[in-house]
Enzyme design. Structure first.
Site, mmCIF file in Angstrom:
data_model
loop_
_atom_site.group_PDB
_atom_site.id
_atom_site.type_symbol
_atom_site.label_atom_id
_atom_site.label_comp_id
_atom_site.label_asym_id
_atom_site.label_seq_id
_atom_site.Cartn_x
_atom_site.Cartn_y
_atom_site.Cartn_z
ATOM 1 C CG ASN A 66 79.463 45.531 -69.060
ATOM 2 O OD1 ASN A 66 78.760 44.585 -69.297
ATOM 3 N ND2 ASN A 66 80.009 45.845 -67.835
ATOM 4 C CE LYS B 153 77.553 48.396 -65.871
ATOM 5 N NZ LYS B 153 78.325 48.724 -64.887
ATOM 6 C CG HIS C 262 82.785 44.544 -64.909
ATOM 7 N ND1 HIS C 262 82.121 45.204 -63.617
ATOM 8 C CD2 HIS C 262 82.644 45.490 -65.920
ATOM 9 C CE1 HIS C 262 81.764 46.242 -64.043
ATOM 10 N NE2 HIS C 262 81.993 46.464 -65.394
ATOM 11 C CD GLU D 225 78.888 46.071 -62.309
ATOM 12 O OE1 GLU D 225 78.461 45.303 -63.195
ATOM 13 O OE2 GLU D 225 78.545 47.160 -62.573
ATOM 14 C CD GLU E 190 85.484 48.987 -67.230
ATOM 15 O OE1 GLU E 190 84.627 49.475 -67.988
ATOM 16 O OE2 GLU E 190 84.960 48.039 -66.549
ATOM 17 N N GLY F 112 79.511 53.462 -63.111
ATOM 18 C CA GLY F 112 77.857 53.793 -62.967
ATOM 19 C C GLY F 112 77.763 55.021 -62.093
ATOM 20 C CB SER G 298 81.254 57.790 -65.512
ATOM 21 O OG SER G 298 80.412 56.955 -64.429
#
Ligand code: PEP
Length: 258
Positions: free
Chosen positions: A6, A8, A95, A97, A167, A173, A213
């Site tokens: 990904n 992003k 996701h 985010e 996730e 991150g 991560s």
């Protein structure tokens, strides 16, 4: 093993094409893994064209989002038909985010999953708990809450096309990867939900990836988990060297039969 990336909101069209070219040269050896990279929308068509011109790179294209209608008055949205037309094989849905910063709900993700399957694009449904939810011990409830609205959209025969990316939000991150034990527990639980809902045979055919991560340095412990069908990589997929190392390590695991 299925290895996804990904990117992003990173990389221009030229940077994307250069990356794919370099990665393809690096992993052309007959590795027994499947690799997809979810790039910004702007790079999709250029990558499709560049791949075709090069005789087909062994890297599938993915998008990072999709709208649930095939066409219409939805300014700023991109449809699953357009993704398919641009050469997309995968698309991320839900996701964290998007759930946190763009108010994407479980009902939205359900409609997106249905739209992708209808258009033969494989959904990569991201699910996982926040740190607070983990601290409260409600990870399993959160996974159920995120999956239950999606299940009615799936037919048994869709399961081989479905990718679930566990996730944990607190791992994305942050440099704090879930331990192998935590990941295995969550993967087992997700698999159990799939078995319960669709039967063991169909439930076994969906892929469950771990994301959050993952780096080439912290991969070994994860690769020992039987429950792991692959990994989903954010930050460490932005450099050819680190991502290609991750791919090679995953391929080795496949040949060791673990
Ligand atoms: C992600 O955002 O899906 C992800 C896995 O990110 P990272 O690897 O950077 O934690």
């Amino acid at each position: 093993m299925l290895i996804g990336a990904n990117w992003k909101m990173h990389k221009t069209v030229h940077e994307s094409v250069d990356f794919f070219r370099a990665l393809a040269a690096d992993i052309l050896l007959d590795l027994d893994v499947e690799v997809f990279i979810c790039v910004p929308f702007t790079a999709l068509w250029a990558l499709s064209q560049a791949s075709a011109a090069a005789g087909g790179w062994p890297i599938a294209l993915g998008a990072q989002n999709v709208f649930w209608e095939d066409e219409g008055p939805y300014t700023g949205e991109v449809s699953p038909v357009m993704l398919r037309d641009s050469g997309c094989k995968y698309a991320i849905v839900g996701h964290s985010e998007r759930r946190q910063k763009f108010s994407e709900t479980a009902a939205h993700t359900a409609k997106k999953v249905a739209a992708l399957l209808r258009n033969r694009v494989r959904p990569v449904l991201c699910i996982g708990e926040t740190w607070e939810e983990k601290a409260k011990g409600i990870t399993e409830q959160v996974l159920v809450r995120q999956l239950e609205p999606v299940f009615p959209m799936l037919r048994t025969e869709d399961l081989p096309e479905c990718v679930f990316a566990y996730e944990p939000v607190w791992a994305i991150g942050t440099g704090r990867r879930a331990s192998a034990c935590q990941a295995a527990e969550a993967h087992r639980f997700i698999r159990l939900l799939l078995h319960d809902r669709f039967g063991v045979e169909a439930g076994e055919r969906a892929k469950i990836l771990y994301g959050g991560s993952v780096t080439e340095k912290n991969l070994s412990e994860l690769l020992e988990i039987d429950e792991l069908d692959g990994v989903f990589v954010g930050g460490a997929s932005l450099e050819v060297q680190s991502f290609s190392t991750i791919i090679r390590r995953c391929a080795q695991r496949g040949t060791e039969g673990s």
